[in-house]
Design a protein around this motif. Sequence first.
Motif, PDB file in Angstrom:
ATOM      1  N   SER A 203       2.825  -6.922  -2.899  1.00  0.00           N
ATOM      2  CA  SER A 203       2.409  -7.495  -1.626  1.00  0.00           C
ATOM      3  C   SER A 203       2.873  -6.627  -0.471  1.00  0.00           C
ATOM      4  O   SER A 203       3.929  -5.991  -0.538  1.00  0.00           O
ATOM      5  N   VAL A 204       2.069  -6.585   0.579  1.00  0.00           N
ATOM      6  CA  VAL A 204       2.408  -5.862   1.796  1.00  0.00           C
ATOM      7  C   VAL A 204       2.238  -6.816   2.971  1.00  0.00           C
ATOM      8  O   VAL A 204       1.183  -7.444   3.116  1.00  0.00           O
ATOM      9  N   VAL A 205       3.261  -6.944   3.770  1.00  0.00           N
ATOM     10  CA  VAL A 205       3.209  -7.788   4.962  1.00  0.00           C
ATOM     11  C   VAL A 205       3.243  -6.875   6.181  1.00  0.00           C
ATOM     12  O   VAL A 205       4.183  -6.078   6.335  1.00  0.00           O
ATOM     13  N   VAL A 206       2.239  -6.954   7.020  1.00  0.00           N
ATOM     14  CA  VAL A 206       2.146  -6.112   8.211  1.00  0.00           C
ATOM     15  C   VAL A 206       2.127  -7.020   9.420  1.00  0.00           C
ATOM     16  O   VAL A 206       1.248  -7.881   9.555  1.00  0.00           O
ATOM     17  N   ALA A 207       3.117  -6.840  10.290  1.00  0.00           N
ATOM     18  CA  ALA A 207       3.177  -7.673  11.493  1.00  0.00           C
ATOM     19  C   ALA A 207       2.283  -7.137  12.597  1.00  0.00           C
ATOM     20  O   ALA A 207       1.817  -7.897  13.449  1.00  0.00           O
ATOM     21  N   GLY A 208       2.028  -5.819  12.598  1.00  0.00           N
ATOM     22  CA  GLY A 208       1.199  -5.229  13.636  1.00  0.00           C
ATOM     23  C   GLY A 208      -0.197  -4.916  13.137  1.00  0.00           C
ATOM     24  O   GLY A 208      -0.774  -5.657  12.340  1.00  0.00           O
ATOM     25  N   ALA A 209      -0.756  -3.807  13.597  1.00  0.00           N
ATOM     26  CA  ALA A 209      -2.116  -3.406  13.241  1.00  0.00           C
ATOM     27  C   ALA A 209      -2.074  -2.382  12.105  1.00  0.00           C
ATOM     28  O   ALA A 209      -1.113  -1.653  11.934  1.00  0.00           O
ATOM     29  N   VAL A 210      -3.161  -2.349  11.344  1.00  0.00           N
ATOM     30  CA  VAL A 210      -3.308  -1.401  10.241  1.00  0.00           C
ATOM     31  C   VAL A 210      -4.514  -0.523  10.541  1.00  0.00           C
ATOM     32  O   VAL A 210      -5.606  -1.027  10.824  1.00  0.00           O
ATOM     33  N   GLY A 211      -4.328   0.780  10.468  1.00  0.00           N
ATOM     34  CA  GLY A 211      -5.415   1.704  10.731  1.00  0.00           C
ATOM     35  C   GLY A 211      -5.679   2.585   9.532  1.00  0.00           C
ATOM     36  O   GLY A 211      -4.743   3.096   8.908  1.00  0.00           O
ATOM     37  N   ALA A 212      -6.933   2.760   9.185  1.00  0.00           N
ATOM     38  CA  ALA A 212      -7.331   3.665   8.108  1.00  0.00           C
ATOM     39  C   ALA A 212      -8.302   4.674   8.689  1.00  0.00           C
ATOM     40  O   ALA A 212      -9.384   4.307   9.174  1.00  0.00           O
ATOM     41  N   GLY A 213      -7.913   5.945   8.694  1.00  0.00           N
ATOM     42  CA  GLY A 213      -8.739   6.983   9.288  1.00  0.00           C
ATOM     43  C   GLY A 213      -8.627   7.061  10.792  1.00  0.00           C
ATOM     44  O   GLY A 213      -9.408   7.751  11.434  1.00  0.00           O
ATOM     45  N   VAL A 214      -7.646   6.358  11.371  1.00  0.00           N
ATOM     46  CA  VAL A 214      -7.470   6.360  12.815  1.00  0.00           C
ATOM     47  C   VAL A 214      -5.974   6.363  13.105  1.00  0.00           C
ATOM     48  O   VAL A 214      -5.198   5.683  12.431  1.00  0.00           O
ATOM     49  N   ALA A 215      -5.561   7.183  14.090  1.00  0.00           N
ATOM     50  CA  ALA A 215      -4.134   7.313  14.387  1.00  0.00           C
ATOM     51  C   ALA A 215      -3.587   6.106  15.124  1.00  0.00           C
ATOM     52  O   ALA A 215      -2.464   5.677  14.883  1.00  0.00           O
ATOM     53  N   SER A 216      -4.372   5.545  16.025  1.00  0.00           N
ATOM     54  CA  SER A 216      -3.914   4.403  16.824  1.00  0.00           C
ATOM     55  C   SER A 216      -4.897   3.262  16.653  1.00  0.00           C
ATOM     56  O   SER A 216      -5.917   3.186  17.358  1.00  0.00           O
ATOM     57  N   PRO A 217      -4.650   2.346  15.702  1.00  0.00           N
ATOM     58  CA  PRO A 217      -5.589   1.245  15.479  1.00  0.00           C
ATOM     59  C   PRO A 217      -5.700   0.347  16.701  1.00  0.00           C
ATOM     60  O   PRO A 217      -4.698  -0.006  17.321  1.00  0.00           O
ATOM     61  N   ALA A 218      -6.946   0.011  17.044  1.00  0.00           N
ATOM     62  CA  ALA A 218      -7.201  -0.848  18.199  1.00  0.00           C
ATOM     63  C   ALA A 218      -7.424  -2.304  17.793  1.00  0.00           C
ATOM     64  O   ALA A 218      -7.692  -3.139  18.635  1.00  0.00           O
ATOM     65  N   ALA A 219      -7.333  -2.606  16.505  1.00  0.00           N
ATOM     66  CA  ALA A 219      -7.516  -3.969  16.015  1.00  0.00           C
ATOM     67  C   ALA A 219      -6.517  -4.209  14.899  1.00  0.00           C
ATOM     68  O   ALA A 219      -5.807  -3.295  14.457  1.00  0.00           O
ATOM     69  N   ALA A 220      -6.429  -5.461  14.466  1.00  0.00           N
ATOM     70  CA  ALA A 220      -5.506  -5.784  13.392  1.00  0.00           C
ATOM     71  C   ALA A 220      -5.788  -4.930  12.155  1.00  0.00           C
ATOM     72  O   ALA A 220      -4.871  -4.492  11.457  1.00  0.00           O
ATOM     73  N   LEU A 221      -7.078  -4.685  11.859  1.00  0.00           N
ATOM     74  CA  LEU A 221      -7.481  -3.762  10.800  1.00  0.00           C
ATOM     75  C   LEU A 221      -8.552  -2.849  11.380  1.00  0.00           C
ATOM     76  O   LEU A 221      -9.662  -3.293  11.683  1.00  0.00           O
ATOM     77  N   ASP A 222      -8.203  -1.591  11.562  1.00  0.00           N
ATOM     78  CA  ASP A 222      -9.111  -0.615  12.186  1.00  0.00           C
ATOM     79  C   ASP A 222      -9.404   0.459  11.153  1.00  0.00           C
ATOM     80  O   ASP A 222      -8.531   1.250  10.787  1.00  0.00           O
ATOM     81  N   VAL A 223     -10.646   0.478  10.644  1.00  0.00           N
ATOM     82  CA  VAL A 223     -11.047   1.442   9.622  1.00  0.00           C
ATOM     83  C   VAL A 223     -12.099   2.365  10.223  1.00  0.00           C
ATOM     84  O   VAL A 223     -13.132   1.904  10.708  1.00  0.00           O
ATOM     85  N   THR A 224     -11.815   3.659  10.213  1.00  0.00           N
ATOM     86  CA  THR A 224     -12.747   4.656  10.731  1.00  0.00           C
ATOM     87  C   THR A 224     -12.991   5.692   9.643  1.00  0.00           C
ATOM     88  O   THR A 224     -12.041   6.262   9.097  1.00  0.00           O
ATOM     89  N   GLY A 225     -14.249   5.889   9.303  1.00  0.00           N
ATOM     90  CA  GLY A 225     -14.585   6.848   8.265  1.00  0.00           C
ATOM     91  C   GLY A 225     -14.337   8.280   8.711  1.00  0.00           C
ATOM     92  O   GLY A 225     -14.454   8.619   9.895  1.00  0.00           O
ATOM     93  N   VAL A 226     -13.953   9.121   7.773  1.00  0.00           N
ATOM     94  CA  VAL A 226     -13.723  10.542   8.037  1.00  0.00           C
ATOM     95  C   VAL A 226     -14.974  11.313   7.621  1.00  0.00           C
ATOM     96  O   VAL A 226     -15.425  11.185   6.473  1.00  0.00           O
TER      97      VAL A 226
END
Length: 621
Positions: A203-226
């Motif tokens: 399990s992983v608990v994240v209190a802040g935002a999670v970004g995939a493919g982005v250095a500074s996530p702008a949402a709780a889960l920010d996924v940007t394709g490369v």
Amino acid sequence: MDSARTRPLFTSGKLLRAEDLALEQGYQRAGYRLADRSLHTYGIASGLDLERSGQGRITVTAGFAFDAAGDQIDLGAPVEVDLRASPDAVVWITIRYGEAPAEAAGGARGTFYRRAIVAPEIAVRSSGRSPDIAAGMELLLGRIELSVFRDVVSIDPRERRSSGVVVGALTFLNPTPLAATIAAASDPGALEIRAPQTDILGSVVVAGAVGAGVASPAAALDVTGVAEIPGHGTVRFGPASAAEGSAFAAAPSTSSGDHMVYGDGTYFSQELSPGDAILAGGASAIVQKVLGPNLVVATLAPRSSPPPATPTPFSIRRGRLLARFRRGDGQAVLAVTTDGRVGVGTEAPLATLHVAKGDVGLGPGCNIAFADSGTISSHDDSRAIALASGSLSIVEPGDIALVTGASAADSPPTLVVAGARGHVGVGTTEPADALTANGVIQATGGFMFEGGTVQKTGVVPIPIGTIVDWWQPGDSAALCPEGFQICDGSTVDDPSSPIKGTKLPDLSDRFVRAVVSYEEIGSTGGAEQHTHAIALSTHSHPMDHQHSITVAFSPTPNTNGTTLGGSSLSMASHLHSFPPGTYCAPPTSQTAPYTGQASAPTGPGSAVPRSMLLLKIMRIR
């Protein structure tokens, strides 16, 4: 303050004094403390748990911790703490670094100690807040709740603080030469993980935002394709039938079909997945199967350039999937593609939202809204509901059924449009005509027929048992219309008739007369012919003569009192003839009163007026 530290230097023959050894110990202890403060955050590293050990007693298990000064708190054996004397209902157990002198000795100069015992100090506090606790010099082990009998009711460890490791970056080299790095990012408090692949088991608990493919996530889960990432090493293409060992030397590249892509210094197993694209020398090949760290099967993409014939650096473009979620058995749950499509139950969505399995549920007050026009259709467009400006179209090759006022889907439909002939049925699933209604049709504006005629009033239905005249239309093949039977004395044998088994009246060659009582219905009377009685009055003749009497009657509008069957016959005008030569007076030469018969009958005359023959039929259902 001078940051330099002093340590003793040892040389042969030098006299070592107590302060020299104390300086050496102080130097070493200061170094340990500095390392502990720099590499660890203060808190509990292991053990030091609280356990019940008897009435009003708890045990602190062996363990290790660091305080904020960098001192090591080492409890080598369990310690029991007696709480029965505590006046408080709630207490906190703490631990801190402790050091006490031991082995006192004395002399002319006074008392001194030969040893110092380093042992943690365990205390019972009435509050979990104090300056030393806040500063990290005293560590909380847990909160204890006691009963009035000093029994331990509960042990709450939630205020414990765990020790951590303070590092700038962690680099992992095994099991491959591709380094994986965990480091502090440029943003305050941010953590950056660089690795070809990251697997998290658990399990992983994240209190802040999670970004995939982005250095500074702008949402709780920010996924940007490369778009593209560089690959390691070089690649060369060969035919799919070539052996791995000989492909580089002998296999020429082709411009179509499957290819074996061979790598030199590559890590295909970590870098590639089916659906990814290998871009090399203008060629684009879609990965079909990964066979190892330096071997994959790929297919050239449409309109791709021919693959290079020599080893070439390459880059990787990820496949259509931007994000996906799967069940534990590998079944697709949710997928998002790089072209903005979302698939539920599928990883290859065919539309902006493609639900491959399960139902779509909308809660109360939810709508499916189109900004202008739109269509809800099957994937092959054979079935659709299309909304356009001012119109609604339903496309269905089969039947369209509307079920209202029922809770079950298999309830009889209220409205059916039959796909085979386009008939509409109301209250029936098999409309036989253009419009078939199983029930009453209510129309307030009337019915319009071909030619524009509008019928606004309804025709009162003929009751069962009504007898009417029937003129057979020239184009009708039936002698009698449906639902009727000829009144010829036959018996009703229609199984759907409510008067089945009833014998109908025989109205052959009969007129129908009206009656006013139920008892008279069915009575018969009348005749086809009738006669009149002619009165012969007394008369005299002036001379001898004889003459025949010929009587002729002018047309009369009635029977003038003639009775046939006890009732007046026809009101139509008709004539009666008197037979000539039948009634003659004998020759006479003088005038004398007539002494013959008082009356004589006329010849028979027809009682039937001018008429037309029609069928007498009765409605039987």
